[in-house]
Each structure stands twice: as C-alpha cells, then as structure tokens.
Design a protein around this motif. Structure first.
Motif, PDB file in Angstrom:
ATOM      1  N   TRP A  22       0.607  -1.004   0.081  1.00 13.06           N
ATOM      2  CA  TRP A  22       0.053  -0.243   0.243  1.00 13.06           C
ATOM      3  C   TRP A  22       1.231   0.879   0.149  1.00 13.06           C
ATOM      4  CZ3 TRP A  22      -5.473   0.264  -0.949  1.00 13.06           C
ATOM      5  CH2 TRP A  22      -5.646  -0.935  -0.693  1.00 13.06           C
ATOM      6  N   PRO A  26      -4.058   3.431   5.718  1.00 11.64           N
ATOM      7  CA  PRO A  26      -5.315   3.598   6.152  1.00 11.64           C
ATOM      8  C   PRO A  26      -5.562   4.792   7.199  1.00 11.64           C
ATOM      9  CG  PRO A  26      -4.676   1.509   6.419  1.00 11.64           C
ATOM     10  CD  PRO A  26      -3.248   2.573   5.972  1.00 11.64           C
ATOM     11  N   ALA A  57      -9.377   2.951   3.496  1.00 13.36           N
ATOM     12  CA  ALA A  57     -10.034   1.589   4.743  1.00 13.36           C
ATOM     13  C   ALA A  57      -9.566   0.744   3.658  1.00 13.36           C
ATOM     14  CB  ALA A  57     -11.512   1.468   5.605  1.00 13.36           C
ATOM     15  N   THR A  58      -8.740  -0.484   4.648  1.00 12.84           N
ATOM     16  CA  THR A  58      -7.645  -1.116   3.591  1.00 12.84           C
ATOM     17  C   THR A  58      -8.715  -3.171   4.312  1.00 12.84           C
ATOM     18  OG1 THR A  58      -6.069  -1.837   5.121  1.00 12.84           O
ATOM     19  CG2 THR A  58      -5.789  -0.389   3.623  1.00 12.84           C
ATOM     20  N   GLY A  73     -10.463  -2.534  -0.037  1.00 12.50           N
ATOM     21  CA  GLY A  73     -10.477  -1.106   0.156  1.00 12.50           C
ATOM     22  C   GLY A  73     -10.825  -0.573   0.136  1.00 12.50           C
TER      23      GLY A  73
END
Length: 478
Positions: A22, A26, A57-58, A73
């Motif tokens: 990522w 988040p 939000a993952t 996500g």
C-alpha cells in the motif's frame, strides 16, 4: 457512501494478483488519481490509482494473493464506517466477503532478526516469496533479493529461514550432509545449491560472512581458484550468476506467470487448428554481412544487430505481402490487423514474456536491434509495462542459441501465426558438380489452419527466405 476498491483486471490473461504494498495509508484522505497500492500480476507490477475521493480503509494486507475483482479496501466519507457485510450498498457482497476473508487471515509477527539488507526504493518480491515469507512470519524488508533487478525470490526467504537466530546453535543437519568449513556457522540452501553446481567442497571453504557464514562470493571464489578458465566458462551461468531453478522434490504451483503460461498455451492448443511448416533458408550472405557489421561495431558501444533482428524485420516485411498471417479470429471472423506489431518471446526466471515491437515493418534493422535490446533488458529486469506486452499481431520465438534446429512454437492467443527461429548450421549447395559450403537457418511457422491454409503459409515462408537472402537490401530498408 462507501466506494469499493477492487483488484483490477490488468490484461486479458490476468486472473489473480498480489498486493505488492500500500502506498496510501489507512485513515489517509485520498483524492482522485492518487496512487493507492501496487499490484503484482503474472507479467508486470502496476500502480493502482484512486477512482474517487475519501478516507482510505484497507481490507487486504501486502502480500495477499487475490482474484481479479476482489475488494481490497474502501474510500469512505468523513465519519463513515466500513460496511458490516464487506460490500458497499450496491456492491457485490460475495467479493467483499472474499476480500474480507483474505484480509482477516492472521499474519504471523515478523521474526526479530538482524537484517541482511533492504531493497532500495520499492520492495520487489515474487508472489511465491511473499507467500513463503507470510507463512513463516519473515519481514521482507530484512532481506536482500538475488533475483532479476534485486527482486526477492523464494530461495532468499528459505536461505534466511535456514540461518540460526543470534545466540542460537545451528540447526542439526542430516548425517550425510556436507559439513561447512571450520569457521562457517551455517550454510544456507541457496549457497549449498551453488556449491553443488560449481563442484565446490564446502568443507574446504572459509566463510567471510557474518559469524563466519559461507556466502555466494566465498563459493564462487573457491570455484575460481580450483578450476580452470575453461571449466568456469562451462559452469551453469546466466548473466554472470547461477540460475535459480527447481530442486528434486519441489512442488511448483501453477500460479502467477507459470499459471498464466499454462492457461494460455492450453487455450491456444484447444481453440485452434495448429499446424507447423519447416523451411530452410540459405543465410550465407546474411551471416557474412552481420559478421562485417559486428567487426565495425567492435570499437563502439552500440553493438551490431543480431541475426534475430534481421529475421524480425524480414518477417514483418513479409507480412505486408501476406496480411492473412497478421490477423486474429474474433466471433468466427478473421480480423486482419491494420498494423504490424511483432511480439518477441523472451525467457525470464520462472517463465516467458512476449514484449512487442510496434510497427516493426516501419523500423530499420538497427532500430529493431535497439528496441529488442531495450525490451529484453526490461523483461529480465521486471520493468516492462502492460503497454509493452499487449497487442502483438504476430510473434517470433528464437531457440537457435540453445542449439535447436526445428521446433513447433505455440501460437499466442489472439494471433493466427508464430515464427520459430532455429540455429544457423552448415549446409551445402551444388555448383555444377561441386558442393559449396553454405550457412542454413531453419524457420518453423505454426499457423491456425482455420484462417490460413498450407499453401499460403508456405508462400509466406518463401517470402521471408527471399528477403533474408538479400541482406544489404534488408539493411538499407529497400
């Protein structure tokens, strides 16, 4: 409203991908076009950008292997919570559940070890290495990759796992195992494999690594001291290093690149009526021309075109006269391509990639040589983009460097033909009653008999042979 982030389909053959990592964190607010994460496919690594705005939000950890379309996500409005059922109000609950299940899989805590190095920049690791590391709880940031372009491969993880923790005694090994030198605390499986391939007795090697550990360099140095130059050149090598490969007892899942190749080849053979013609071409003048070019380029850094570069140009020019071989079959219709984009089969660790030379019939041999070198380097370094791999209208596969004369290449799905190139070997022709030595190249044309009959395919090969027989005209672009 929660906006789902799904694993995108990047290319026609992609069925699954790996969350490489990522980029956004988040809780971070992202905007349209911001890079969210990097996905590793069976061909390339691609940055995925946000298609909306919101708070991230993952639902999937780095290293997770997920199918195309899985929810990884969400982008949420301020104060909004992740949907309880794992799907957006109008989304697919099944995909959300699959992603949530993948995300909820516990990941063991990283083993507290002394790192052996970190990859510079973005972490590069193969999907299998990520899987092995996740199962064993190894932090990939502590490893140094030995794969193409510094990519971490599964052997690097296994080698790391085999090393004892600080203060821990080396693991007990079988009685018949080769004992390392007196100063070596442990010999990892990758180093042991290298020693076996180079014929080095580990009992005679003194380690220069941490704690006296025997390293690759130690083994290579021992091999250089104990063997002649000729013996060293005969040792298994590729690009200056011992190739990674399967070992007896290994089980290799058909996933990632290997799985994509398996599916594509089976689909190709099951969906086409494939037939192969073999054709010998007299390339005596071509070999002489290329030798002269090589001699001229000896004092420069540009290099000379390879024989395969000449073949690619000849194949592309011949497609102008035989457009039916530069086509595909779509919905029971033969669709002839409006440009000639030649795919080149390039062997890489774990499989095969087919980068594309665009408008190959419009390029000189020198331009083709430059482009093929760039594509081959990028393929082996793992830096090809999707644009480099999609859209070939015809393909060329070369095995001459391996001593192969004739073979039956399998057509890439979406095409109706592929040209195989064998090695150059000695031949002869009669001049009166006297045999004259020649240089001969064998071409193998596999074609889809649904679109092309045997005679037109043979005519194409004859055209390629005629063009190759006039190397100066081919070189000048005539």
């Amino acid at each position: 409203m929660a906006f789902q982030i799904v694993l995108p389909k990047l290319g026609l053959t992609m069925q699954e991908g790996v969350i490489g990592g990522w980029v956004a964190t988040p809780g971070q607010r992202v905007s349209l076009g911001d890079t969210l994460f990097r996905v590793e496919t069976d061909k390339v690594d691609v940055d995925v950008e946000a298609e909306g705005e919101g708070v991230l939000a993952t639902a999937a950890e780095a290293g997770a292997v997920l199918p195309v379309g899985a929810v990884v996500g969400w982008l949420l409005a301020e104060g909004e919570s992740v949907p309880e059922d794992g799907a957006s109000p109008d989304g697919d609950a099944g995909q959300g559940a699959a992603a949530s299940s993948a995300a909820s899989t516990p990941t063991p805590a990283a083993v507290p070890v002394t790192g052996v190095g970190t990859a510079g920049g973005r972490l590069k690791a193969s999907p299998n290495a990520r899987r092995v590391a996740a199962e064993a709880g190894v932090d990939l940031q502590t490893l140094t990759g030995t794969g193409p372009g510094g990519r971490i491969v599964s052997e690097d993880v296994e080698d790391f796992l085999a090393r004892p923790l600080p203060g821990e005694a080396p693991a007990e090994r079988p009685a018949d195992a080769v004992e390392p030198g007196a100063t070596a605390g442990f010999v990892g499986p990758v180093v042991r494999k290298l020693a076996a391939e180079l014929g080095v007795d580990l009992a005679t090697v003194t380690g220069s690594g941490i704690g006296g550990r025997i390293t690759r360099s130690d083994v290579e140095r021992a091999a250089g001291e104990g063997r002649s130059t000729a013996a060293r050149s005969a040792a298994p090598s590729r690009a200056g290093r011992t190739p990674d490969g399967p070992r007896p007892g290994d089980v290799i899942p058909l996933r990632g690149m290997r799985g994509a190749i398996a599916r594509n080849m089976m689909d190709s053979l099951h969906s086409m009526a494939q037939l192969t013609h073999g054709y010998e071409v007299d390339v005596t003048e071509l070999v002489a021309t290329r030798s002269a070019l090589k001699a001229e380029a000896a004092d420069t850094d540009r290099g000379a075109p390879s024989l395969n570069d000449f073949v690619v140009r000849a194949a592309a020019l011949a497609l102008r006269d035989h457009p039916l071989l530069n086509a595909g079959i779509v919905d029971d219709q033969i669709v002839v391509a409006d440009r000639i984009d030649v795919g080149l089969a390039v062997a890489v660790d774990g499989g095969l990639l087919v980068p594309v030379v665009r408008d190959a019939d419009r390029l000189s041999v020198t331009a083709i040589a430059e482009r093929t070198r760039e594509l081959a380097t990028a393929a082996r370094g793992g830096t090809l983009g999707l644009d480099d791999l999609e859209g070939a209208t015809f393909s060329v596969s070369t095995l001459g460097a391996y001593g192969v004369d004739f073979f039956t290449p399998v057509i890439n799905p979406g095409n109706v033909a592929i040209l195989g190139v064998g090695r150059v070997k000695d031949g002869f022709r009669w001049e009166g009653g006297t045999p004259v030595r020649t240089q001969v190249l064998t071409l193998s044309l596999t074609f889809d008999h649904r679109a092309v009959d045997g005679a037109p395919a043979a005519e194409y090969l004859r055209t390629v042979g005629r063009i190759l027989g006039r190397p100066l005209a081919l070189l000048s672009g005539i």
